[in-house]
Motif scaffolding. Structure first.
Motif, short mmCIF file in Angstrom:
data_model
loop_
_atom_site.label_atom_id
_atom_site.label_comp_id
_atom_site.label_asym_id
_atom_site.label_seq_id
_atom_site.Cartn_x
_atom_site.Cartn_y
_atom_site.Cartn_z
N ASN A 47 50.12 -31.10 -57.13
CA ASN A 47 49.57 -31.36 -55.80
C ASN A 47 49.10 -30.07 -55.16
O ASN A 47 47.92 -29.79 -55.11
CB ASN A 47 50.62 -32.09 -54.95
CG ASN A 47 50.08 -32.47 -53.59
OD1 ASN A 47 48.87 -32.45 -53.36
ND2 ASN A 47 50.94 -32.82 -52.67
N CYS A 48 50.05 -29.21 -54.69
CA CYS A 48 49.64 -28.07 -53.86
C CYS A 48 48.92 -26.97 -54.65
O CYS A 48 48.09 -26.28 -54.11
CB CYS A 48 50.86 -27.48 -53.16
SG CYS A 48 51.98 -26.61 -54.29
N THR A 49 49.27 -26.78 -55.90
CA THR A 49 48.77 -25.74 -56.82
C THR A 49 49.14 -24.30 -56.38
O THR A 49 48.64 -23.33 -56.94
CB THR A 49 47.23 -25.79 -57.05
OG1 THR A 49 46.56 -25.36 -55.87
CG2 THR A 49 46.76 -27.16 -57.45
N THR A 52 54.49 -24.60 -54.09
CA THR A 52 55.25 -25.03 -52.92
C THR A 52 55.87 -26.42 -53.07
O THR A 52 57.00 -26.64 -52.65
CB THR A 52 54.32 -25.06 -51.68
OG1 THR A 52 53.74 -23.78 -51.53
CG2 THR A 52 55.07 -25.41 -50.43
N CYS A 53 55.14 -27.36 -53.66
CA CYS A 53 55.57 -28.76 -53.58
C CYS A 53 56.51 -29.18 -54.71
O CYS A 53 57.23 -30.17 -54.57
CB CYS A 53 54.35 -29.70 -53.55
SG CYS A 53 53.49 -29.80 -55.12
N GLY A 54 56.50 -28.49 -55.83
CA GLY A 54 57.39 -28.83 -56.95
C GLY A 54 56.86 -29.94 -57.84
O GLY A 54 57.52 -30.31 -58.81
N CYS A 56 54.61 -29.97 -60.09
CA CYS A 56 54.26 -29.58 -61.46
C CYS A 56 55.47 -29.04 -62.22
O CYS A 56 55.31 -28.42 -63.27
CB CYS A 56 53.14 -28.54 -61.43
SG CYS A 56 53.69 -27.01 -60.65
N CYS A 88 51.87 -24.60 -62.17
CA CYS A 88 50.76 -24.03 -61.39
C CYS A 88 50.94 -22.54 -61.15
O CYS A 88 50.02 -21.88 -60.66
CB CYS A 88 50.59 -24.77 -60.06
SG CYS A 88 51.86 -24.39 -58.84
S1 FES Z 1 51.50 -28.15 -57.85
FE1 FES Z 1 52.83 -27.81 -56.15
S2 FES Z 1 54.33 -26.47 -57.01
FE2 FES Z 1 52.86 -26.61 -58.56
#
Ligand code: FES
Ligand code: FAD
Length: 355
Positions: A47-49, A52-54, A56, A88
């Protein structure tokens, strides 16, 4: 001599293999595993790349990687020790890197919905519930989150659904949003600048959901982290899930507790044993509060005394510090690391602080 040889030797190509996709692709120099996976057409969760979001998160089975940003901002020490990485933020170091990723079953594809903020009700002094009316019904799995974006902010912000899902989808969705000092989106929201504002909702995202098991479940919510746990518990209650459940809610003072009636209603309708334990960390010593005091993550065994911890599952949502402390407490009492599920409510301030 060996040094000169290595200097002139052609750089060996770096390949990554990802299960359960049975995918193999090359990662060009300077690219992350996620970038190369997406270019190769692999449906790698993300998601965030920006770490931050976890979304991946994946397990390193063999090979080594360098981290662009510290994995420890989003992953726990225990997960890093067990070999988890963020694709990411990972640059492969070896000729072959083998990864394993968990894929969310039963989730509908991500889509963009046009919405409007139709409700903004205070839940506490720094948490509001916002209601968003969408152009069409949205389906999601209890525990998942959405990316919200208004015209005034450059990038979307992540917020977890606070409602239990419906098979036919929901046309109005609710979120619990905590004010972040200096935060562009939440400051505007709390200043009343977003009443009736048009808002883009990209969803569903994330892999936080109730797993199939008959073992006891320990849920811990901190602040606005109550949203996905209410969604998950309400949904489980409607489906008559029959598992012993403890719901621990960490707040600073009595004034920071909210939705208590809703949790009590879930407790009443729960098909098995249900313990609700609010824990206050900063309540005045001479107040009327007779309940638990301290850090919520220290009350796991009080909520569920004498259970077989090896068969239990942990579900947590809220501030990063609480999640890290929760993982440490849960593993300490004997819960398995792969039976602990969470969404850490990170923001992107760590990127701003990077050298
Ligand atoms: S895509 Fe969000 S932490 Fe890697
Ligand atoms: C999976 C997931 C689910 C989430 N669910 C929820 C939820 O249900 N409810 C909820 O309340 N939150 C949730 N969050 C957190 C939420 O997405 C946002 O991070 C939060 O609301 C901040 O948004 P903001 O625009 O107000 O702050 P931002 O503008 O993103 O700023 C965040 C912080 O960084 C600082 N900052 C920004 N830019 C800089 C800079 N250049 N230099 C230094 N510091 C800077 C700000 O001062 C602020 O303290 C979730 C997060 C994740 C990853």
């Amino acid at each position: 001599m060996a040094f000169l040889k290595s200097l002139f030797a052609a750089k060996k190509a770096k390949f990554v293999e990802v299960q359960p996709f049975a995918a193999r692709f090359e990662v060009p120099a300077g690219e992350t595993v996620l970038e190369a996976a997406l270019k190769a057409g692999v449906d790698f969760p993300h998601n965030c790349t920006v770490g931050t979001c976890g979304s991946c998160k994946c397990k390193l089975k063999s090979g080594r990687v360098n981290a662009l940003t510290d994995f420890g901002y989003t992953l726990s020490q225990q997960e890093i020790a067990a070999g988890f990485i963020l694709a990411c933020q990972a640059i492969p170091r070896d000729e072959l890197t083998e990864l394993e990723v968990e894929v969310q079953a039963g989730s509908t594809p991500v889509a963009t919905y046009q919405g409007r903020i139709v409700a903004n009700d205070p839940l506490t002094h720094d948490i509001v519930r916002i209601g968003i009316e969408l152009d069409r019904p949205l389906q999601f799995v209890a525990g998942q989150y959405a990316n919200l974006k208004t015209a005034d902010i450059e990038r979307a912000r992540n917020y977890s659904f606070a409602d239990a899902p419906a098979a036919e989808g929901l046309k109005t969705v609710n979120f619990f949003i905590r004010k972040v000092p200096g935060g562009a989106f939440t400051e505007a929201l709390f200043a009343g600048k977003l009443a009736q504002a048009a808002i883009e909702v990209e969803a569903p995202h994330g892999n936080f959901h109730l797993h199939e098991s008959r073992g006891p479940m320990v849920c811990i919510a901190g602040g606005s982290g109550l949203a996905p746990l209410l969604s998950l518990l309400e949904d489980a209650s409607r489906r008559r899930v029959e598992r012993p459940c403890a719901m621990l809610f960490g707040a600073r003072t009595q004034a920071d507790l909210y939705c208590v009636d809703q949790i009590n209603a879930i407790a009443k309708n729960w098909a098995g044993k249900f313990v609700f334990l609010p824990v206050l960390s900063h309540e005045a010593a001479d107040s009327s509060w007779t309940g638990a005091r301290g850090l919520v993550t220290q009350f796991i065994t009080d909520a569920m005394p004498g259970i077989d911890w090896a068969s239990a599952e942990g579900y947590m949502c809220g501030p990063p510090g609480m999640i890290d402390a929760g993982i440490a407490s849960m593993t300490e009492v004997g819960m398995k690391l792969d039976a602990i599920f969470y969404d850490k409510f990170t923001d992107q301030s760590h990127i701003a602080k990077m050298p």
